[in-house]
Write a protein that holds these residues in place. Structure first.
Motif, mmCIF file in Angstrom:
data_model
loop_
_atom_site.group_PDB
_atom_site.id
_atom_site.type_symbol
_atom_site.label_atom_id
_atom_site.label_comp_id
_atom_site.label_asym_id
_atom_site.label_seq_id
_atom_site.Cartn_x
_atom_site.Cartn_y
_atom_site.Cartn_z
ATOM 1 N N ILE A 1 0.836 -1.210 0.000
ATOM 2 C CA ILE A 1 0.000 0.000 0.000
ATOM 3 C C ILE A 1 0.869 1.256 0.000
ATOM 4 O O ILE A 1 0.630 2.200 -0.774
ATOM 5 C CB ILE A 1 -0.946 -0.009 1.212
ATOM 6 N N ILE A 2 1.891 1.280 0.843
ATOM 7 C CA ILE A 2 2.758 2.456 0.924
ATOM 8 C C ILE A 2 3.567 2.623 -0.351
ATOM 9 O O ILE A 2 3.779 3.743 -0.837
ATOM 10 C CB ILE A 2 3.666 2.355 2.165
ATOM 11 N N SER A 3 4.021 1.507 -0.937
ATOM 12 C CA SER A 3 4.755 1.584 -2.206
ATOM 13 C C SER A 3 3.865 2.167 -3.300
ATOM 14 O O SER A 3 4.310 3.004 -4.099
ATOM 15 C CB SER A 3 5.251 0.194 -2.613
ATOM 16 N N ALA A 4 2.593 1.743 -3.347
ATOM 17 C CA ALA A 4 1.651 2.302 -4.327
ATOM 18 C C ALA A 4 1.442 3.784 -4.088
ATOM 19 O O ALA A 4 1.304 4.576 -5.032
ATOM 20 C CB ALA A 4 0.321 1.554 -4.253
ATOM 21 N N LEU A 5 1.449 4.178 -2.809
ATOM 22 C CA LEU A 5 1.248 5.590 -2.469
ATOM 23 C C LEU A 5 2.456 6.441 -2.861
ATOM 24 O O LEU A 5 2.324 7.654 -3.044
ATOM 25 C CB LEU A 5 0.984 5.713 -0.965
ATOM 26 N N VAL A 6 3.627 5.826 -3.015
ATOM 27 C CA VAL A 6 4.805 6.546 -3.502
ATOM 28 C C VAL A 6 4.831 6.565 -5.031
ATOM 29 O O VAL A 6 5.153 7.585 -5.650
ATOM 30 C CB VAL A 6 6.101 5.907 -2.949
#
Length: 587
Positions: free
Chosen positions: A322-327
Motif C-alpha cells: 500500500i505504501i509503495s503504491a502511495l509513492v
C-alpha cells in the motif's frame, strides 16, 4: 511498558520542539517591551510559513466560524456563494475552527496546533512503521526523521548535502516543514490515519472495516487535493494488483472502500463540476499552475528505492504494498499532469508531502530487511548494539537539526510577530464595526492578506490565488482602487515591478521561464495604458464592484495624490497616528 514510556517521552519532546518558537519569540519580545502575536503582521521579514497561513488558511477558518458550512471564496463578497475548489480544504478548516472555539481565538488555535499535531503525526507514523514490522527502535527513528528532517531522504546517499542540511543548515531558512498549517501539519496525519484504516480493512477482510476506511478516504476529498489524488490512484493500482494476482477478497474490500469514498465525496465532485462551468475556472487553473517540466530527475531516486525494496525485502506485507503504491502514484501523477494538461500543477507538493515522507518508511523497511539478512551471519547481541548505536546517532543529529532550525528561525523572524499598536487598533475597529458583507480596500498587500484573516470583512482587491475571480478582474480591481487613491502611473508601475505585489495580483500567470515573478515590459506597458484610461474617469461612483471602506496607511500616503478632504464620497470613521479609515458615503 518501557517502550510505551519512551514513545510518550519522545512525543512530548516533539511537541515542545514544534512549539518552541511560541516560547522563544515572546521571551525575546518581552525583553524589548513588545507584545507577541502568533500570526505575525509586525515589522521586518516574515516567515513564509506563517505568512501563507495568514492569507490562505486563517480566512478559511474564519469562514467556518462565521457559520458557512463549506469553504467558499474567502476574499470577495461577490463570490461568497459561488462554487469554489476551496471546498477541498473544508475538513482542516473545521478542525481548526473547533480548536479556535476551545482555545478562545483563531490565533490561539494556530499556536496550539504546533504543540498538538506534530506529536500526533509522530505517533501515527510510529504505528504505521509497526505495520511494516519495523522494530521498536527503527519505528521511532523513522517517525522522528520523517517529522523533523523530511528532506533528508532527498539527499541520501550523498554525504556533503546531508552534512550541509543537518550541520550547516544551508537548506533551511524557515521553521520546520511540519510547522506549516494546514498542509502538512493537519493533512498529513489525516492521510496516515486513512492509510492505517485501509491496511486494517484489507487485513481483517470485514465489510464494516472497509466502510470505515472508505469514509476516511472520502474525507480526503475535503482535506487536500494532492493527498486524495495520490491516494485515489494508489487504490486503483492496488486494485489492479489484486485482480492480476486473483486476490478477490482484497478486491471486494477495495470496491467497498471506493464506493463508500465516492458517496462521501459526492458533494465535492458536484461542487467542482459547477465550478468548472464558471467563466473564470480556466483562469483559476492557469494561475494555479506553472510552466511544464519533468520531475523524473527528482523522482528517479524514489523509483530506485521502490525497485530496491522489491529486490531486498523478501516478504512483502500488505502495508508495504500500500505504501509503495502511495509513492508510485504521485510519481506518475507529476508526469501525467504535464502530459495531459501541459502544465505543472505544482508537482513539488506531491513530492514533498507524499513521496518523500512515505519513502522514508520504505527506506526503513529496506534497512530492516538488511538487518535481518545480517542477523544470520553475526551475533545477534553484537548486531543489535551496532544498529542501536546507529539509531542513537541519527536521533541526536535529527534533534539537534530541529532544535537549531527552530531557534534560528525564531531569532530571524521575531520582529514580524510584534504587535504594532496602531495597526492592531485598525483591525480591532474593523472587527467591531465592519459587517461580514462589507468590503475594504487597501494597496498594502499585508493589509489585504489580514483583513479576511482577522475580521469578517472582505477585500476589494483579492489575494488572487485565494479567489475564484479571474486574474483580469483582480488587476482591474487594483487599477480602479489605485485610481481612487489618485496614484500616479509611475507609482503603479513601481508597485507592479515588486515581486511580492506581482505574486498577490497575478500569481503564477506572472511566472517567467526561470520561475521568477516578472511582468514582461510589453505586458506592463499595456497595463499602464489601461490604467491611464481608468485614471481619467474613475471615482468611487463609477467603481463597478462593492466598496465600503478605504484604508489610508503609510503605503497609501506614499503613493496617493489626494487626501480626500474635499471629497463628498468619503468620511473619516477612524484615525490614529498611522492609519485612517474612510467610509464610503451611501449617497
Amino acid at each position: 511498558m518501557k517502550n510505551k514510556f519512551i514513545v510518550a517521552i519522545i512525543a512530548v519532546g516533539i511537541s515542545l520542539l514544534f512549539g518552541l518558537p511560541h516560547l522563544l519569540i515572546p521571551m525575546d519580545l518581552k525583553a524589548k517591551n513588545e507584545s507577541y502575536f502568533p500570526l505575525d503582521g509586525g515589522m521586518g521579514s516574515q516567515s513564509a510559513i506563517t505568512m501563507e497561513e495568514v492569507y490562505t488558511y486563517v480566512p478559511e477558518v474564519q469562514e467556518i466560524l462565521e457559520g458557512r458550512w463549506i469553504v467558499h471564496d474567502t476574499q470577495l463578497v461577490e463570490y461568497k456563494s459561488a462554487p469554489s475548489p476551496f471546498i477541498g480544504e473544508t475538513a482542516p478548516a473545521y478542525l481548526m475552527a473547533a480548536l479556535s472555539i476551545v482555545s478562545g481565538s483563531v490565533a490561539n488555535a494556530f499556536l496550539l496546533a504546533d504543540f498538538l499535531f506534530p506529536p500526533l503525526t509522530f505517533l501515527l507514523v510510529y504505528f504505521l512503521g509497526k505495520q511494516l514490522s519495523l522494530s521498536h527502535h527503527l519505528a521511532l527513528v523513522t517517525s522522528l526523521t520523517m517529522l523533523v528532517a523530511t528532506d533528508l531522504i532527498s539527499l541520501v546517499p550523498y554525504p556533503k548535502p546531508v552534512w550541509d542540511m543537518l550541520i550547516d543548515l544551508l537548506r533551511k531558512d524557515d521553521f520546520l516543514f511540519f510547522s506549516r498549517n494546514f498542509h502538512p501539519q493537519i493533512s498529513f496525519p489525516l492521510l496516515v490515519l486513512t492509510v492505517l484504516f485501509i491496511i486494517r480493512a484489507l487485513k481483517n477482510l470485514k465489510p464494516k472495516e472497509a466502510i470505515i476506511a472508505g469514509v476516511a478516504v472520502g474525507f480526503q476529498f475535503y482535506t487536500y487535493l494532492f493527498n486524495w489524488t495520490a491516494l485515489a490512484l494508489s487504490l486503483m493500482l492496488i486494485s489492479t494488483w489484486t485482480l492480476l494476482t486473483n486476490r478477490l477478497s482484497l478486491l471486494r474490500q477495495l470496491i467497498i472502500v471506493g464506493v463508500s469514498a465516492l458517496i462521501i465525496g459526492f458533494p465535492y465532485f458536484m461542487t467542482m463540476s459547477q465550478f468548472r462551468a464558471l467563466p473564470s475556472a480556466a483562469n483559476f487553473f492557469e494561475k494555479s499552475s506553472l510552466p511544464p517540466r519533468t520531475f523524473l530527475p527528482i523522482t528517479a531516486r524514489f523509483i530506485l528505492l521502490i525497485v530496491a525494496s522489491l529486490i531486498i525485502i523478501r516478504k512483502k506485507s500488505l502495508a508495504l504494498i500500500i505504501i509503495s503504491a502511495l509513492v508510485v502514484s504521485p510519481i506518475l501523477l507529476t508526469e501525467i499532469a504535464v502530459l495531459i494538461l501541459g502544465q505543472d500543477l505544482e508537482g513539488k507538493h506531491w513530492i514533498r508531502r507524499v513521496i518523500m515522507p512515505f519513502s522514508i518508511l520504505i527506506a526503513a523497511s529496506v534497512l530492516q530487511a538488511i538487518r535481518e539478512e545480517f542477523a544470520g551471519r553475526y551475533k545477534r547481541k553484537t548486531l543489535d548494539k551496532f544498529f542501536q548505536l546507529g539509531y542513537g546517532i541519527v536521533i541526536i543529529l535529527v534533534l539537534q537539526y530541529g532544535l537549531r532550525v527552530q531557534i534560528a528561525a525564531s531569532k530571524r523572524y521575531a520582529p514580524s510577530y510584534t504587535v504594532v499598536p496602531e495597526k492592531q487598533q485598525v483591525i480591532n475597529w474593523i472587527t467591531d464595526h465592519v459587517g461580514r458583507d462589507e468590503t475594504i480596500a487597501s494597496l498594502d498587500t499585508g493589509f489585504i492578506a489580514e483583513i479576511p484573516a482577522f475580521s469578517q470583512a472582505n477585500n476589494a482587491i483579492p489575494i488572487t490565488i485565494r479567489s475564484v475571480a479571474s486574474t483580469d478582474e483582480s488587476l482591474d480591481r487594483f487599477l480602479r482602487i489605485a485610481a481612487i487613491y489618485r496614484v500616479s502611473s509611475e507609482a503603479v508601475a513601481d508597485l507592479l515591478t515588486q515581486e511580492g505585489f506581482i505574486s498577490r495580483v497575478f500569481y503564477f500567470t506572472a511566472i517567467d521561464e526561470g520561475r521568477v515573478f516578472h511582468l514582461p515590459p510589453r505586458h506592463l506597458e499595456l497595463i499602464l495604458l489601461q490604467y491611464r484610461n481608468i485614471l481619467e474617469n474613475e471615482n468611487v461612483s463609477t467603481f463597478p464592484y462593492q466598496l465600503d471602506y478605504l484604508i489610508v496607511g503609510p503605503l497609501e500616503r506614499k503613493v496617493m495624490n489626494t487626501d480626500f478632504s474635499d471629497s463628498f464620497h468619503f468620511r473619516t470613521v477612524f484615525r490614529n497616528g498611522r492609519y485612517q479609515l474612510l467610509r464610503v458615503n451611501d449617497e
